[in-house]
Design a protein around this motif. Structure first.
Motif, PDB file in Angstrom:
ATOM      1  N   LYS A 143       0.906  -1.301   0.077  1.00  0.00           N
ATOM      2  CA  LYS A 143       0.017  -0.089  -0.117  1.00  0.00           C
ATOM      3  C   LYS A 143       0.883   1.386  -0.178  1.00  0.00           C
ATOM      4  N   LEU A 144       0.296   2.418  -0.372  1.00  0.00           N
ATOM      5  CA  LEU A 144       0.921   3.606  -0.510  1.00  0.00           C
ATOM      6  C   LEU A 144       0.580   4.312   0.875  1.00  0.00           C
ATOM      7  N   ALA A 194       3.048   0.907 -10.123  1.00  0.00           N
ATOM      8  CA  ALA A 194       1.851   0.252 -10.425  1.00  0.00           C
ATOM      9  C   ALA A 194       0.539   0.611  -9.401  1.00  0.00           C
ATOM     10  N   LEU A 195       1.057   1.150  -8.211  1.00  0.00           N
ATOM     11  CA  LEU A 195      -0.034   1.528  -7.062  1.00  0.00           C
ATOM     12  C   LEU A 195      -0.732   2.893  -7.708  1.00  0.00           C
ATOM     13  N   TYR A 196       0.134   3.468  -8.050  1.00  0.00           N
ATOM     14  CA  TYR A 196      -0.225   4.983  -8.584  1.00  0.00           C
ATOM     15  C   TYR A 196      -1.407   4.887 -10.031  1.00  0.00           C
ATOM     16  N   LYS A 197      -0.737   3.973 -10.649  1.00  0.00           N
ATOM     17  CA  LYS A 197      -1.531   3.764 -11.866  1.00  0.00           C
ATOM     18  C   LYS A 197      -2.914   2.948 -11.582  1.00  0.00           C
ATOM     19  N   ALA A 198      -2.957   2.382 -10.823  1.00  0.00           N
ATOM     20  CA  ALA A 198      -4.268   1.614 -10.240  1.00  0.00           C
ATOM     21  C   ALA A 198      -5.286   2.688  -9.548  1.00  0.00           C
ATOM     22  N   TRP A 206      -2.442  11.323  -8.793  1.00  0.00           N
ATOM     23  CA  TRP A 206      -1.738  10.318  -8.944  1.00  0.00           C
ATOM     24  C   TRP A 206      -1.498   9.937 -10.587  1.00  0.00           C
ATOM     25  N   ALA A 207      -1.883  10.598 -11.342  1.00  0.00           N
ATOM     26  CA  ALA A 207      -1.634  10.453 -12.821  1.00  0.00           C
ATOM     27  C   ALA A 207      -0.266  10.966 -13.199  1.00  0.00           C
TER      28      ALA A 207
END
Length: 343
Positions: A143-144, A194-198, A206-207
């Motif tokens: 998790k972020l 990967a987490l930001y993209k999701a 987060w883009a």
């Protein structure tokens, strides 16, 4: 009486017209703090050639673009300096305000230098380590979460057992934009990407996660005054800060440069782009002002002479890294013939 009124009115219009046409006989320049010292030296040379010395403000690349793109006419700057290329949204703003012919001039290369006190131990960072030190989030248990690192050695045991303290430029800075692209984006871990993209669809910030910095006081946002950053680095041997190569050269008796990916900034490593944080520098000219503002074309030509930005040019003496031959020919042609950017 009627004739006298008409004559007086005509005289007033003529006088106002004359005042307006002569209201500004001095070039105005805004933009990048990195390009500022180079532009200042060139301005002084132009000022000795029969023109008034141009007025230059260090507003940051983003701030300069807003001022430059606000319109055509004496109320608006003639040139904006930039430590990264003009963005599409800035070009769109210019076009919206009637600025259609813009000449892009690449003046040379620069290496963003991560500097710190001479009294501290030499250190070498990877881009990933710098990302982990400055990013808003770190990944814990998939998790972020808010950045967990407080000391450099918590990121990697090879790094100093000292608190993370890094001064960063404001969001309007082209140097920060370049750092985001060259360090934060490239150093981002795969898990974080990967987490930001999701999560980007539900969180617009987060883009572009490379723009997200920690907000707990360890990434310290400062203004566009790079000289003030140097002063703070001298006073605090645990502090780091990044800025253009010329500022580092001017303070080399007080500061040292951190190695990044094993490389040090130098004229050679920046010119051949072997230094990990090398980038080009620019200024942009409002073509509609050429021939209206005295000395504008002369300033552009003076700035792009080989005696100015070449290998033995006077700007090389203060840290500007020359362009290669092919790029220089393009720059000189754009300057001499005022070749506007293509859309």
């Amino acid at each position: 009486m009627k004739k006298l009124t008409i004559i007086l009115a005509s005289f007033l219009v003529l006088t106002l017209s004359t005042v307006t046409s002569q209201a500004r006989d001095q070039i105005t320049i805004v933009g990048s703090s990195t390009v500022f010292p180079y532009a200042t030296v060139v301005a002084e040379r132009v000022g000795k050639k029969g023109f008034k010395t141009p007025i230059i403000e260090s507003t940051g690349t983003g701030g300069g673009a807003k001022l430059f793109c606000a319109g055509v006419g004496e109320a608006h700057p003639d040139i904006t300096n930039a430590s990264r290329a003009m963005k599409d949204k800035e070009k769109a703003l210019c076009a919206k305000n009637g600025i259609t012919d813009i000449v892009e001039i690449i003046i040379g290369n620069d290496g963003i230098t991560l500097a710190y006190s001479l009294d501290a131990e030499p250190v070498n960072f990877t881009k990933e380590q710098l990302y982990l030190a400055l990013a808003k989030h770190t990944v814990v248990d998939g998790k972020l979460v808010d950045n967990i690192y407080k000391n450099w050695n918590e990121i990697d045991p090879s790094l100093p057992n000292k608190p993370i303290k890094v001064m960063i430029p404001p969001g309007t800075s082209g140097t920060r934009d370049a750092w985001n692209s060259l360090v934060m984006k490239k150093g981002m871990t795969k898990e974080a990407k990967a987490l930001y993209k999701a999560g980007a669809s539900s969180n617009k910030k987060w883009a572009k996660p490379e723009k997200l910095y920690r907000e707990d006081g360890l990434a310290i946002e400062v203004g566009e005054n790079d000289s003030l950053i140097i002063q703070k680095l001298v006073e605090d041997k645990d502090m780091f800060g990044f800025f253009g190569f010329s500022y580092y050269l001017a303070a080399k008796d007080k500061l040292q440069a951190a190695s990044i990916e094993g490389g040090q900034p130098s004229l050679e490593s920046i010119q051949d782009y072997s230094y990990a944080v090398a980038r080009p520098l620019f200024f942009y000219v409002k073509k509609a002002h050429v021939g209206v503002i005295p000395g504008l074309h002369e300033f552009v030509k003076e700035f792009t002479k080989t005696g100015t930005i070449g290998k033995r040019g006077y700007l090389a003496d203060i840290g500007l890294v020359p362009l290669d031959k092919a790029m220089y020919r393009t720059t000189r042609d754009n300057a001499t013939n005022l070749v506007a950017m293509s859309e």
